[in-house]
Structure formats: C-alpha cells, structure tokens
Design an enzyme around this catalytic site. Structure first.
Site, PDB file in Angstrom:
ATOM      1  N   PRO A  32       0.793  -1.164  -0.013  1.00 58.14           N
ATOM      2  CA  PRO A  32       0.001  -0.069  -0.097  1.00 58.14           C
ATOM      3  C   PRO A  32       0.994   1.447   0.112  1.00 58.14           C
ATOM      4  O   PRO A  32       1.698   1.364   0.927  1.00 58.14           O
ATOM      5  CB  PRO A  32      -0.997   0.057   1.200  1.00 58.14           C
ATOM      6  CG  PRO A  32       0.127  -0.934   2.173  1.00 58.14           C
ATOM      7  CD  PRO A  32       0.726  -1.756   1.353  1.00 58.14           C
ATOM      8  N   LEU A  34       0.776   5.504  -0.481  1.00 53.50           N
ATOM      9  CA  LEU A  34       0.072   6.746  -0.306  1.00 53.50           C
ATOM     10  C   LEU A  34      -0.010   7.568  -1.791  1.00 53.50           C
ATOM     11  O   LEU A  34       1.243   7.673  -2.400  1.00 53.50           O
ATOM     12  CB  LEU A  34       0.464   7.842   0.734  1.00 53.50           C
ATOM     13  CG  LEU A  34      -0.674   8.895   1.011  1.00 53.50           C
ATOM     14  CD1 LEU A  34      -1.813   8.311   1.546  1.00 53.50           C
ATOM     15  CD2 LEU A  34       0.278   9.982   2.126  1.00 53.50           C
ATOM     16  N   CYS A 116       3.314   2.884   9.222  1.00 51.00           N
ATOM     17  CA  CYS A 116       3.364   4.265   8.260  1.00 51.00           C
ATOM     18  C   CYS A 116       4.393   5.158   9.254  1.00 51.00           C
ATOM     19  O   CYS A 116       3.852   5.519  10.511  1.00 51.00           O
ATOM     20  CB  CYS A 116       2.104   4.763   8.167  1.00 51.00           C
ATOM     21  SG  CYS A 116       2.396   6.472   7.056  1.00 51.00           S
ATOM     22  N   HIS A 192       7.794  -5.229   7.640  1.00 46.37           N
ATOM     23  CA  HIS A 192       8.796  -4.257   6.892  1.00 46.37           C
ATOM     24  C   HIS A 192      10.094  -4.496   7.670  1.00 46.37           C
ATOM     25  O   HIS A 192      10.294  -4.043   8.927  1.00 46.37           O
ATOM     26  CB  HIS A 192       8.414  -2.591   6.850  1.00 46.37           C
ATOM     27  CG  HIS A 192       9.367  -1.968   5.939  1.00 46.37           C
ATOM     28  ND1 HIS A 192       9.107  -0.856   5.206  1.00 46.37           N
ATOM     29  CD2 HIS A 192      10.898  -1.887   5.836  1.00 46.37           C
ATOM     30  CE1 HIS A 192       9.966  -0.451   4.580  1.00 46.37           C
ATOM     31  NE2 HIS A 192      11.263  -1.057   4.894  1.00 46.37           N
ATOM     32  N   ASN A 232       8.738  -7.745   3.882  1.00 46.28           N
ATOM     33  CA  ASN A 232       8.819  -6.230   2.925  1.00 46.28           C
ATOM     34  C   ASN A 232      10.145  -5.351   3.217  1.00 46.28           C
ATOM     35  O   ASN A 232      10.650  -5.420   4.280  1.00 46.28           O
ATOM     36  CB  ASN A 232       7.842  -5.468   3.192  1.00 46.28           C
ATOM     37  CG  ASN A 232       7.583  -4.078   2.849  1.00 46.28           C
ATOM     38  OD1 ASN A 232       7.028  -3.227   3.446  1.00 46.28           O
ATOM     39  ND2 ASN A 232       7.945  -3.981   1.466  1.00 46.28           N
ATOM     40  N   GLY A 234      13.547  -3.593   0.759  1.00 45.40           N
ATOM     41  CA  GLY A 234      14.790  -4.026   0.103  1.00 45.40           C
ATOM     42  C   GLY A 234      14.699  -5.234  -1.114  1.00 45.40           C
ATOM     43  O   GLY A 234      15.672  -5.502  -1.498  1.00 45.40           O
ATOM     44  N   GLY A 289       7.374  -2.793  -2.847  1.00 43.03           N
ATOM     45  CA  GLY A 289       7.011  -1.283  -2.557  1.00 43.03           C
ATOM     46  C   GLY A 289       7.259  -0.448  -3.854  1.00 43.03           C
ATOM     47  O   GLY A 289       6.556  -0.603  -5.072  1.00 43.03           O
ATOM     48  N   ARG A 290       8.110   0.450  -3.789  1.00 41.07           N
ATOM     49  CA  ARG A 290       8.439   1.480  -4.844  1.00 41.07           C
ATOM     50  C   ARG A 290       9.062   0.885  -6.196  1.00 41.07           C
ATOM     51  O   ARG A 290       8.765   1.277  -6.973  1.00 41.07           O
ATOM     52  CB  ARG A 290       9.429   2.489  -4.234  1.00 41.07           C
ATOM     53  CG  ARG A 290       8.962   3.044  -3.053  1.00 41.07           C
ATOM     54  CD  ARG A 290       7.905   4.220  -3.191  1.00 41.07           C
ATOM     55  NE  ARG A 290       7.175   4.517  -2.173  1.00 41.07           N
ATOM     56  CZ  ARG A 290       6.077   5.536  -2.033  1.00 41.07           C
ATOM     57  NH1 ARG A 290       6.085   6.181  -3.352  1.00 41.07           N
ATOM     58  NH2 ARG A 290       5.372   5.718  -1.100  1.00 41.07           N
TER      59      ARG A 290
END
Length: 464
Positions: A32, A34, A116, A192, A232, A234, A289-290
């Site tokens: 997820p 933002l 977060c 994470h 999660n 890296g 993620g990214r």
C-alpha cells in the site's frame, strides 16, 4: 458494492471460502502506497499479473465514518482479486465501524496499519507506526475488528503491517512480545524488515536508512510456527523474492544473524540474505513497494517465474499499454463529444454524459458525411475541444491515470522521451477533453515501434 458471496478470480466464479483456500501458496504482494495504490495503479498491475496480491492505499477510519460516499474509497474492479484493504486509525470503535463497511465490499483481507512513519500519521494523528509503542491499544483495535467480523458471520482474515522496531524499541524481545500480545486476534503479519525512526527521518529516509534485518523475520517464523509472515523492504527483483521464499542451500545462517552484517556487505550494515533452504514454511511471501512504481515491467513475469503458471498475461509493453488504454477509456470516457459544459470529470466514478457527436476533430476525425449525421437540428453542437475553452476533465484525473505507466520503459532507450511526452501531453488543454486514454496513446507515439513491441525479458535471463 461487491457481492460478498461470489467474486471473480482469474476469470472463474468462486465462493469466498474457495477463494481464500487458493491463497495457501507463497505470494507476491504490492505494498500500500499513499497517492499511488489507487484503482488505476491496481488495474495496471493486474494487467501485468493475474496472481500478485494487490493492496489499496491506507484508508483512514475517520474518512470512512464521515464520508457521504464510501464507494469512492472502497470500490474496485472485480478482476482485482486477490486484494487487501488497509485501514488506519487509533479508535477501536471507529476502526470497527470502518471494517464493517470494508467487509461488505468483498475484500480478501483487511489489514491494520501499524507501520506508517509519516509525521502526518504517526505524529499529529498518533497512529500508524506510533501504535507499535501502544501494544494494548493495538490489541483493543484488533479485538474490535475481529468482533465486528464475527458479528457479521464473515471469515475475512485480519492482518497487521508493522516494522521490526520503533525508535529505541529495537530489540528482538520487544518485537516478540508485541506479536505474542496480539495472537488472540491476529496471526498474519507483514513485516517491513527495518525499524522506524519517528523523529528525525522522513518517510523516504525511513525506507532507506535504518538497516534491513531479514534474520529477525526468519527468527519470528521459527518462534511463531502457527503464524504467517510476509517480508517487506529492500527486495529488488523476482529472483531475490523467490530465493527468500524458497531459501538457498548455500546460506550459512550463523553468518547472517542480524545487523550489522559483515557478510552481506550491504548499505548501513543490512542483513539481506535469504534463509537457508528450505525456507520457513510460514514465511508466506514477499512484498514489493516502490519497485512497482519505479520499474513495473518486472512484474510481467510474476505469474510464470514465481507462481509457476505456463504463461504471462502480456508479452510486450505495447500489449500492456493497449489494455490499460482500454481500461482508461472505460472508466474515463472522452468528454470531447458532449456539450455538457457544467459537469467536470474530477474523480471516479466519472459523471454520465450524453454524447451528441460520434466524432471529434482531434481524437476521432469524422468520416465523410459524418459532419452532418442526423444533426441538422443540432448543427450548433458541431464543435470540437479546439472550439471551446471549457476543459471538462480535471488535471488530477490525467495525472492519476498516467502515474502508473511512467516507469514502464525504465532502463530502455526512449524512457525519458516517453515520460516527457506524458508530462507535456497531460498539460495540453487542446486534447484534455479527449480523455486520459487518448493522451496515453499520443505519448506512446514518442516511443519507437521496435521498443514497444520488444518482448519482455524473462527473469532468469536478466543480469544478476
């Protein structure tokens, strides 16, 4: 609202019980994010992979409680399954109320955000990663979520997304005790594998500076064999994810026991080695993620390389973008053929308008004779976007639609030109009313055909 009993999964109608039984294997999750994990982004990823687990961005419980239209926050396309919805907040009654709404939409899982690091979330609002410092409040929130699901006779799983530490609470005993305290109401944890520093680091720095400690996650797997864990942080590619999920026979666990790890020789002393094979059976998968926004093309091979499917949904970037254009045209119809100058397409669902023309001088020129098609009494409507100063599609709609594709040509010739074309065309008011799909199609013209049609490279053929 989605049907709560039957859903569409990989083009098959399954009941909820069968759907969840299919999620017993190792999984790839898309985190997820933002202002990223919106419906357009999720559908773009679903075009690339039918199997990866998608997530909504975090939805704050207060937002749902006070919203006049919760469907704006909760709607999703049926083919998006499997999909997890994430809720954030620090009020057990309000979070429980949000969960009641969420389960009616038929999500596969409901996740509570306890990781977060944003100051807007963990600072001013005192939830997200701040909840890791309040284990009793976390327990109360999970209990209220669990009880609300039971009241409605719904078996939607509840999970928790956390860090492996927070500020000075950065030792294994703290993390072990935090999870043990929650076991009555949660046995699914997405970790994470970095601690979070709430004061002094930005969210971007918190994704990069605190060292990764995969070894701590593996230890949790051993100490809580009846819980399920996902890792999660890296993870750079599908090959790495598969090694983590399967384990590697050449790994000496004694050399990778935590941070700083001299063996891994990774930035900030991170310990990022896969577990020795076989991997812990309750290490259920990896979360990206990214990488999903920076290099989405890597996920074209998820279904075949990771899940063992015989084929992937798409074979090249043109196929992906063509399917995405079709989706955009469906959810954001062109506004160049209607004469409703008072209604703006600014969000989903797009407003319903009546097309008074079958053509547009910009995106679909008329065939011979169509300029006067049965419209002698409508001749005053024969205009195009160029004839009117009224822009009927908001810039944020175009930005949302184009954001998922900006990285699709990363590391390829033409990537910069494509991104520049997207940015430039998104601001071109002369074509705005033709819709995001047409704008993307125009941007695709900036990429040489042989690049668009170049086959994706299999994961095992990529440089190590």
């Amino acid at each position: 609202m989605k049907d709560s009993q039957f859903i569409i999964y990989r083009n098959e109608v399954l009941d909820c019980g069968e759907k969840r039984s299919r999620r017993c294997e190792k999984e790839i999750h898309i985190a997820p994010m933002l202002d990223v994990s919106k419906r357009e982004f999720r559908q773009f990823l679903r075009i690339l992979s039918k199997r990866c687990v998608l997530w909504t961005e975090m939805i704050v419980d207060e937002t749902l409680s006070y919203s006049e239209d919760p469907s704006y926050h909760l709607d999703f396309e049926p083919n998006t399954h499997p999909i997890v919805v994430q809720i954030g907040g620090n009020s057990p009654p309000m979070t429980a109320s949000g969960v009641t709404l969420m389960q009616k939409w038929g999500y596969d899982e409901i996740n509570l955000n306890c990781g977060c690091p944003s100051d807007r979330v963990s600072g001013k609002r005192d939830f997200g990663a701040a909840l890791m410092k309040k284990p009793d409040l976390t327990l109360q929130m999970l209990k209220s979520m669990h009880n609300n699901i039971n009241i409605n006779n719904n078996n939607t799983p509840i999970s928790l997304k956390i860090r492996i530490g927070v500020d000075d609470f950065d030792h294994y005993d703290f993390l072990h005790g935090y999870i043990a305290n929650l076991l009555p109401y949660c046995n699914r944890f997405i970790l994470h594998a970095r601690k979070v520093i709430l004061k002094g680091l930005s969210p971007a720095q918190n994704r990069r500076i605190p060292p990764l400690n995969y070894a701590r996650v593996y230890r949790l797997c051993r100490d809580f064999p009846h819980c399920h864990f996902w890792i999660n942080g890296g993870i750079t590619g599908l090959r790495t994810a598969k090694h983590i999920c399967d384990g590697r026979p050449d790994i000496d666990q004694a050399l990778h026991s935590g941070v700083p790890c001299l063996t891994c020789d990774a930035p900030f002393g991170s310990c990022i080695a896969p577990p020795p094979s076989p991997a812990p059976p309750n290490l259920m998968g990896c979360m990206f993620g990214r990488a999903a926004i920076d290099n989405p093309s890597m996920f074209w091979d998820v279904d075949r390389f990771f899940y063992g499917e015989p084929n992937n949904p798409c074979q090249n970037r043109r196929e992906v973008l063509d399917k995405y254009c079709h989706y955009l045209k469906t959810i954001y119809p062109p506004r160049c053929r209607d004469d409703d100058h008072d209604t703006i397409t600014a969000r989903l669902p797009a407003p319903k308008t009546v097309q008074v023309r079958s053509w547009c001088k910009v995106c679909s020129p008329p065939a011979k004779g169509d300029e006067h098609d049965n419209n002698n009494h409508h001749h005053q409507h024969q205009t195009s976007p160029l004839d009117s100063d009224r822009v009927k599609i908001a810039s944020r709609v175009v930005d949302r639609a184009l954001k998922p594709v900006l990285g699709i040509f990363v590391n390829m010739k033409g990537s910069k030109r494509f991104r520049q074309a997207c940015f430039s065309l998104a601001r071109d008011l002369a074509i705005r009313n033709c819709g995001p799909a047409f704008i993307l199609q125009k941007a695709m013209e900036s990429v040489p055909p042989h690049i668009l049609d170049s086959p994706f490279v299999k994961t095992e053929d990529l440089p190590v």
